[in-house]
Design a protein around this motif. Structure first.
Motif, PDB file in Angstrom:
ATOM      1  N   SER A 160      -5.049 -14.814   5.379  1.00 23.01           N
ATOM      2  CA  SER A 160      -3.527 -15.174   4.458  1.00 23.01           C
ATOM      3  C   SER A 160      -2.937 -14.095   3.243  1.00 23.01           C
ATOM      4  O   SER A 160      -1.799 -13.830   2.740  1.00 23.01           O
ATOM      5  CB  SER A 160      -2.787 -16.479   4.322  1.00 23.01           C
ATOM      6  OG  SER A 160      -3.288 -16.923   3.590  1.00 23.01           O
ATOM      7  N   ASN A 161      -3.933 -13.620   2.556  1.00 20.44           N
ATOM      8  CA  ASN A 161      -4.502 -13.481   1.492  1.00 20.44           C
ATOM      9  C   ASN A 161      -3.607 -11.723   1.130  1.00 20.44           C
ATOM     10  O   ASN A 161      -4.820 -11.327   2.229  1.00 20.44           O
ATOM     11  CB  ASN A 161      -5.265 -13.766   0.734  1.00 20.44           C
ATOM     12  CG  ASN A 161      -5.826 -15.376   0.468  1.00 20.44           C
ATOM     13  OD1 ASN A 161      -6.719 -16.414   1.118  1.00 20.44           O
ATOM     14  ND2 ASN A 161      -4.736 -15.869  -0.497  1.00 20.44           N
ATOM     15  N   MET A 162      -3.167 -11.358  -0.205  1.00 15.11           N
ATOM     16  CA  MET A 162      -3.216 -10.232  -0.178  1.00 15.11           C
ATOM     17  C   MET A 162      -4.384 -10.045  -1.314  1.00 15.11           C
ATOM     18  O   MET A 162      -4.522  -8.484  -1.195  1.00 15.11           O
ATOM     19  CB  MET A 162      -1.477 -10.187  -0.788  1.00 15.11           C
ATOM     20  CG  MET A 162      -1.042 -10.181  -2.305  1.00 15.11           C
ATOM     21  SD  MET A 162      -0.047 -10.128  -1.991  1.00 15.11           S
ATOM     22  CE  MET A 162       1.216 -11.191  -1.183  1.00 15.11           C
ATOM     23  N   LEU A 163      -4.501 -10.197  -1.844  1.00 20.63           N
ATOM     24  CA  LEU A 163      -5.664  -9.701  -3.298  1.00 20.63           C
ATOM     25  C   LEU A 163      -6.841 -10.693  -2.629  1.00 20.63           C
ATOM     26  O   LEU A 163      -7.174 -11.586  -2.979  1.00 20.63           O
ATOM     27  CB  LEU A 163      -5.266 -10.483  -4.712  1.00 20.63           C
ATOM     28  CG  LEU A 163      -6.259 -10.096  -5.171  1.00 20.63           C
ATOM     29  CD1 LEU A 163      -6.667  -8.508  -5.840  1.00 20.63           C
ATOM     30  CD2 LEU A 163      -5.480 -10.649  -6.774  1.00 20.63           C
ATOM     31  N   PRO A 164      -8.062 -10.015  -2.144  1.00 18.57           N
ATOM     32  CA  PRO A 164      -9.409 -11.208  -1.313  1.00 18.57           C
ATOM     33  C   PRO A 164      -9.865 -11.219  -2.438  1.00 18.57           C
ATOM     34  O   PRO A 164     -10.444  -9.984  -3.503  1.00 18.57           O
ATOM     35  CB  PRO A 164     -10.267  -9.992  -0.558  1.00 18.57           C
ATOM     36  CG  PRO A 164      -9.134  -8.951  -0.464  1.00 18.57           C
ATOM     37  CD  PRO A 164      -8.221  -8.991  -1.624  1.00 18.57           C
ATOM     38  N   LEU A 165     -10.171 -11.747  -3.660  1.00 18.84           N
ATOM     39  CA  LEU A 165     -11.547 -12.626  -4.658  1.00 18.84           C
ATOM     40  C   LEU A 165     -12.477 -13.479  -3.748  1.00 18.84           C
ATOM     41  O   LEU A 165     -12.721 -14.400  -3.311  1.00 18.84           O
ATOM     42  CB  LEU A 165     -10.956 -13.257  -5.578  1.00 18.84           C
ATOM     43  CG  LEU A 165      -9.322 -12.026  -6.197  1.00 18.84           C
ATOM     44  CD1 LEU A 165      -9.028 -13.463  -7.273  1.00 18.84           C
ATOM     45  CD2 LEU A 165     -10.341 -11.214  -7.057  1.00 18.84           C
ATOM     46  N   ALA A 166     -13.677 -13.752  -4.892  1.00 20.99           N
ATOM     47  CA  ALA A 166     -14.354 -13.925  -4.679  1.00 20.99           C
ATOM     48  C   ALA A 166     -15.597 -14.159  -5.506  1.00 20.99           C
ATOM     49  O   ALA A 166     -16.002 -13.484  -6.556  1.00 20.99           O
ATOM     50  CB  ALA A 166     -15.737 -13.800  -3.255  1.00 20.99           C
ATOM     51  N   GLY A 167     -15.777 -15.757  -5.645  1.00 22.79           N
ATOM     52  CA  GLY A 167     -16.166 -16.248  -7.370  1.00 22.79           C
ATOM     53  C   GLY A 167     -17.247 -17.076  -7.771  1.00 22.79           C
ATOM     54  O   GLY A 167     -17.197 -18.277  -6.143  1.00 22.79           O
ATOM     55  N   THR A 168     -17.742 -17.698  -8.073  1.00 22.72           N
ATOM     56  CA  THR A 168     -18.184 -19.137  -8.431  1.00 22.72           C
ATOM     57  C   THR A 168     -17.809 -19.394 -10.251  1.00 22.72           C
ATOM     58  O   THR A 168     -17.904 -18.537 -10.859  1.00 22.72           O
ATOM     59  CB  THR A 168     -20.141 -19.059  -8.233  1.00 22.72           C
ATOM     60  OG1 THR A 168     -20.402 -18.519  -7.230  1.00 22.72           O
ATOM     61  CG2 THR A 168     -20.455 -20.633  -8.754  1.00 22.72           C
TER      62      THR A 168
END
Length: 295
Positions: A254-262
C-alpha cells in the motif's frame, strides 16, 4: 490446503511462508470503519477437535514445517488452556517448529494476565502483531477501533514485558486531512511509549463497502493526497523516540514510499530520505481524492 472454513484467510506479509492455522474464524470486534477483512463472517472460536484435525492433516504432508501463524483476527481470545493445548500439539506434530505468532487485539491482550502471557511465551509464542492504527483518541473513535490510545500503550507494554516480540502496525492517512497532524504526532507518542520490536507504517486504502469509503464518497472524510501521506510519515517518525532497537518498515504494497531501517539509529537517515521526496512535490499540483481515486 485442508481448511474449507468460511471466510477469507488473512495474514501479515511476513507470514507468507507460515502454516496459517485458523483457531478462530473472523474478528470478534469487526467494526472498524476502514477494514473489509472479515465482513460477512460471523466470529466464532473453532472446536478444539477441528483444530487438531487440521494440525494432523498438515503434518502428514509438511512434517518439516517451521513456522505457524494462528489466525484469524483474535487467536488471543481463546482461553490460555486451549491455546497451550494447540501449541503443544503443534510442537509434537512439527519437531522443527521454531516460530508461532498471531494477531493480538488490544482488548484481548489486556484480558490476559501477565502470568498468562509469560506462560504463552514459554510455550513458544514468539511474536504478536498489534494493530495500533492510530495513537490519537479522536481518530480511534472516528474509525471505531474499540480501544483508546492509553489501552494501546498498556497492551503493547504488556506484550513487551512478557518477553514476546511485538510487531506494531499504524495506518498513514487514517485521520484524513482534518486530523492528520494530531494523528501523526500522537501515533508517534504512543509508539514511543510502547517501543515495539517492529513498526510497520501502512497506507490507508479505502476499500469498497466500508463505512470510511462511503464517508469519503459523501465528502465527509477527506483523504490525504500523496504529498499528505509522505508529510504525515515525516511527522510520525519525527515524534517517534524509542530507546531500544525497533525495526521500521514502510514497504507494504500500500505504501508509495518504501523505507526500511532501525530506530533510533537510522532515524535521521529515514527523515532525510523523506525530505528529499517531499521536495519533489514542490510546485506540483497535489492531487485530491477525486483526482487519484483509491490511492
Amino acid at each position: 490446503m485442508f481448511d474449507n472454513a468460511e471466510g477469507m484467510v488473512f495474514r501479515p506479509p511476513s507470514e507468507a511462508n507460515s502454516f496459517i492455522l485458523r483457531v478462530t474464524i473472523g474478528c470478534s470486534h469487526n467494526a472498524c470503519t476502514f477494514c473489509s477483512m472479515y465482513k460477512g463472517v460471523r466470529f466464532r472460536i473453532r472446536p478444539l477437535e477441528e483444530v487438531m484435525q487440521l494440525i494432523n492433516q498438515t503434518a502428514k504432508f509438511h512434517p518439516q514445517l517451521r513456522r505457524v501463524f494462528l489466525a484469524d483476527g483474535n487467536a488471543l481470545s481463546l482461553p490460555n488452556e486451549q491455546l497451550l493445548t494447540i501449541m503443544s500439539a503443534l510442537h509434537s506434530a512439527f519437531p522443527k517448529l521454531s516460530r508461532i505468532t498471531c494477531y493480538g487485539g488490544p482488548k484481548d491482550i489486556l484480558r490476559k494476565t501477565e502470568e498468562e502471557l509469560l506462560i504463552l511465551k514459554q510455550a513458544g509464542l514468539q511474536m504478536i502483531y498489534l494493530g495500533i492504527e492510530s495513537g490519537d483518541d479522536d481518530v480511534l473513535k472516528l474509525v471505531n477501533k474499540g480501544a483508546t490510545a492509553e489501552e494501546m500503550i498498556q497492551a503493547g507494554r504488556k506484550v513487551v514485558a512478557a518477553g514476546i516480540k511485538l510487531s506494531a502496525m499504524v495506518i498513514l492517512g487514517l485521520g484524513g486531512q482534518t486530523l492528520t497532524r494530531q494523528h501523526a504526532i500522537n501515533t508517534g507518542k504512543v509508539v514511543s511509549a510502547i517501543n515495539p520490536t517492529m513498526l510497520s507504517a501502512l497506507t490507508l486504502m479505502l476499500h469498497d463497502q466500508t463505512p470510511l469509503r462511503a464517508a469519503a464518497e459523501r465528502g465527509e472524510f477527506i483523504p490525504l493526497s500523496p504529498y499528505g501521506f509522505v508529510a504525515e510519515l515525516e511527522q510520525l517518525l519525527t515524534h517517534t523516540t524509542v530507546t531500544s532497537p525497533c525495526i521500521f518498515r514502510s514497504n507494504h504494497v500500500s505504501n508509495m514510499l518504501p523505507l526500511a531501517g532501525t530506530l533510533p539509529a537510522d532515524k535521521d537517515k529515514l527523515l532525510s530520505d523523506i525530505t528529499k521526496v517531499m521536495k519533489s512535490f514542490v510546485n506540483k499540483k497535489t492531487p485530491t481524492y477525486n483526482d487519484v481515486g483509491d490511492f
